[in-house]
Design a protein around this motif. Structure first.
Motif, PDB file in Angstrom:
ATOM      1  N   VAL A   1       0.868  -1.188   0.000  1.00 23.08           N
ATOM      2  CA  VAL A   1       0.000   0.000   0.000  1.00 23.08           C
ATOM      3  C   VAL A   1       0.901   1.233   0.000  1.00 23.08           C
ATOM      4  N   ASN A   2       1.007   1.864  -1.164  1.00 23.53           N
ATOM      5  CA  ASN A   2       1.845   3.050  -1.291  1.00 23.53           C
ATOM      6  C   ASN A   2       1.339   3.922  -2.436  1.00 23.53           C
ATOM      7  N   PRO A   3       1.649   5.225  -2.412  1.00 25.06           N
ATOM      8  CA  PRO A   3       2.449   5.928  -1.409  1.00 25.06           C
ATOM      9  C   PRO A   3       1.893   5.739   0.007  1.00 25.06           C
ATOM     10  N   ALA A   4       2.743   5.909   0.982  1.00 23.31           N
ATOM     11  CA  ALA A   4       2.425   5.541   2.360  1.00 23.31           C
ATOM     12  C   ALA A   4       1.170   6.209   2.890  1.00 23.31           C
ATOM     13  N   GLU A   5       0.946   7.460   2.516  1.00 22.65           N
ATOM     14  CA  GLU A   5      -0.199   8.195   3.077  1.00 22.65           C
ATOM     15  C   GLU A   5      -1.543   7.659   2.610  1.00 22.65           C
ATOM     16  N   THR A   6      -1.550   6.782   1.608  1.00 24.30           N
ATOM     17  CA  THR A   6      -2.830   6.233   1.138  1.00 24.30           C
ATOM     18  C   THR A   6      -3.471   5.305   2.156  1.00 24.30           C
ATOM     19  N   ALA A   7      -2.731   4.887   3.171  1.00 26.91           N
ATOM     20  CA  ALA A   7      -3.284   4.023   4.217  1.00 26.91           C
ATOM     21  C   ALA A   7      -3.969   4.815   5.317  1.00 26.91           C
ATOM     22  N   ILE A   8      -4.003   6.129   5.200  1.00 23.01           N
ATOM     23  CA  ILE A   8      -4.627   6.979   6.216  1.00 23.01           C
ATOM     24  C   ILE A   8      -6.014   7.391   5.732  1.00 23.01           C
ATOM     25  N   LEU A   9      -7.023   7.114   6.531  1.00 24.47           N
ATOM     26  CA  LEU A   9      -8.396   7.496   6.215  1.00 24.47           C
ATOM     27  C   LEU A   9      -8.673   8.887   6.759  1.00 24.47           C
ATOM     28  N   ALA A  10      -9.283   9.732   5.957  1.00 25.17           N
ATOM     29  CA  ALA A  10      -9.610  11.089   6.395  1.00 25.17           C
ATOM     30  C   ALA A  10     -10.437  11.044   7.680  1.00 25.17           C
ATOM     31  N   GLY A  11     -10.023  11.827   8.668  1.00 18.60           N
ATOM     32  CA  GLY A  11     -10.731  11.888   9.942  1.00 18.60           C
ATOM     33  C   GLY A  11     -10.320  10.832  10.946  1.00 18.60           C
ATOM     34  N   SER A  12      -9.405   9.949  10.569  1.00 16.87           N
ATOM     35  CA  SER A  12      -8.975   8.883  11.481  1.00 16.87           C
ATOM     36  C   SER A  12      -7.841   9.358  12.378  1.00 16.87           C
ATOM     37  N   ARG A  13      -7.550   8.552  13.409  1.00 16.89           N
ATOM     38  CA  ARG A  13      -6.349   8.748  14.220  1.00 16.89           C
ATOM     39  C   ARG A  13      -5.245   7.917  13.568  1.00 16.89           C
ATOM     40  N   ALA A  14      -4.262   8.576  12.984  1.00 15.05           N
ATOM     41  CA  ALA A  14      -3.229   7.878  12.224  1.00 15.05           C
ATOM     42  C   ALA A  14      -2.068   7.491  13.138  1.00 15.05           C
ATOM     43  N   HIS A  15      -1.591   6.263  12.984  1.00 17.33           N
ATOM     44  CA  HIS A  15      -0.486   5.735  13.790  1.00 17.33           C
ATOM     45  C   HIS A  15       0.611   5.240  12.849  1.00 17.33           C
ATOM     46  N   ARG A  16       1.768   5.842  12.931  1.00 17.47           N
ATOM     47  CA  ARG A  16       2.902   5.442  12.093  1.00 17.47           C
ATOM     48  C   ARG A  16       3.717   4.363  12.806  1.00 17.47           C
ATOM     49  N   VAL A  17       4.058   3.305  12.055  1.00 13.60           N
ATOM     50  CA  VAL A  17       4.905   2.236  12.578  1.00 13.60           C
ATOM     51  C   VAL A  17       6.119   2.123  11.658  1.00 13.60           C
ATOM     52  N   ASP A  18       7.313   2.330  12.184  1.00 11.27           N
ATOM     53  CA  ASP A  18       8.534   2.328  11.370  1.00 11.27           C
ATOM     54  C   ASP A  18       9.183   0.945  11.323  1.00 11.27           C
TER      55      ASP A  18
END
Length: 287
Positions: free
Chosen positions: A238-255
Motif C-alpha cells: 500500500v503506497n504511497p504511504a499516506e494512502t493508508a490513512i483514512l480522512a478523519g482517522s487517528r493515524a499511527h505510524r509504525v517504522d
C-alpha cells in the motif's frame, strides 16, 4: 478457496526447489526457494522513490527481513494449512468481542496469532474467510454483518472491528450497506488502502481493480466514524504511504515494518487492548 490455492502454490514451490536441488545441487535448490525473498527486495527498494520523505535504508532492511518471515508464515503455513486452527470463539458471558477481517488473497488464518491471544483473554471473536477471493469487495458485506450480529447477540455490544489491508475497505463497504442498523463501531485498520494503492494495478480480480488509485468505486465509498489507521512508510503493498490513512482517522505510524508485518505490531495489539477496555465501559451491556 484461498487455502487450497495456497496449498498448491506452497507444494509447487517445494517441488521446484527439490527438482533444482536434485539436478544442480542443494545450494541452488535453497536459492530457488528463496526467490520469494529476492522479489520482495524490489518492493522495498521502490519506496525510496515513491514515499516522501523516503524511508532510510536501515528501516527498509529491517522491514524486508521481518516481511520475509511474516509472509512465509502467512502464505506457506497459516493460511494454506492452518486456516481453521483457531475456530471462532463465542464463550458464554463474554463482555467484549472482536471481528477480524483479512486482506486481499488471504483468509482467516492470517489472524491466528491474534485469535490465540484473544482466546486466552476470554474475548469473543469471529474471523470470516471472505469469498469470492477475487470478487467485488461489496460482496463481503454480508459475511461481515453475520459476524457482527453473532458478536452483538453474545456480548450485547458492538464489537471492535479489526481489518488488515483490503479488509479496511470491506469494513467501509459493510458500513455503507448496514451502517444505519448499528451504533458507530470502533475500527482499527492495518495498512488498508483507504485512498487506493499503486500496487493494485498488478493484482487480479474485481477487488484489485477497486483498490486502484482514482477508482470510481473507491471514490464513492464512505468513511467510518471512529478509526485508528495504522500505516508504515515501509509498506511495499500500500503506497504511497499516506494512502493508508483514512480522512478523519487517528493515524499511527509504525517504522521498520512491512505490509504483512503490521499484523505482528505491538502498537496495533495495544491499540486493540485499549479499544476493548473502552468498549466495555462506554456501551452498557444489553440484557
Amino acid at each position: 478457496m484461498n487455502a487450497r490455492t495456497q496449498r498448491i502454490w506452497t507444494l509447487l514451490r517445494l517441488a521446484v526447489a527439490l527438482l533444482v536441488g536434485w539436478k544442480f545441487g542443494w545450494g541452488w535448490g535453497l536459492l530457488t526457494l528463496a526467490l520469494h525473498a529476492a522479489v520482495l527486495v524490489l518492493g522495498f527498494v521502490q519506496l525510496r522513490w515513491v514515499n516522501v520523505p523516503a524511508p532510510g535504508w536501515g528501516q527498509l532492511l529491517r522491514a524486508w527481513v521481518g516481511e520475509v518471515v511474516a509472509s512465509e508464515l502467512a502464505f506457506s503455513w497459516r493460511q494454506p494449512w492452518r486456516e481453521w486452527a483457531q475456530a471462532d470463539h463465542l464463550p458464554a458471558g463474554a463482555e467484549a468481542g472482536v471481528l477480524l477481517v483479512h486482506g486481499f488473497a488471504c483468509n482467516r488464518g492470517r489472524w491466528n496469532g491474534w485469535m490465540k491471544r484473544l482466546r486466552a483473554q476470554r474475548v469473543a471473536f469471529v474471523a470470516p474467510s471472505l469469498e469470492p477471493a477475487f470478487g467485488s469487495i461489496d460482496a463481503y458485506a454480508d459475511e461481515i454483518e453475520a459476524g457482527v450480529q453473532k458478536l452483538k447477540a453474545l456480548t450485547g455490544r458492538m464489537p471492535v472491528l479489526c481489518a488488515h489491508s483490503m479488509g479496511g475497505l470491506a469494513l467501509r463497504a459493510w458500513w455503507r450497506r448496514y451502517g444505519a442498523e448499528h451504533e458507530a463501531p470502533h475500527a482499527i485498520t492495518l495498512g488498508s488502502p483507504h485512498q487506493g494503492t499503486r500496487m493494485a494495478a498488478l493484482g487480479l480480480g474485481t477487488n484489485a481493480a477497486q483498490m486502484r488509485r482514482g477508482s470510481t468505486w473507491l471514490a464513492s465509498l464512505p468513511g467510518l466514524p471512529d478509526v485508528d489507521a495504522f500505516w508504515t512508510p515501509c509498506d511495499q503493498v500500500v503506497n504511497p504511504a499516506e494512502t493508508a490513512i483514512l480522512a478523519g482517522s487517528r493515524a499511527h505510524r509504525v517504522d521498520g515494518v512491512g505490509h504483512m508485518g503490521l499484523v505482528h505490531s505491538d502498537a496495533a495489539w495495544q491499540c486493540l487492548q485499549t479499544a476493548l477496555a473502552g468498549s466495555s465501559l462506554r456501551t452498557p451491556r444489553r440484557i
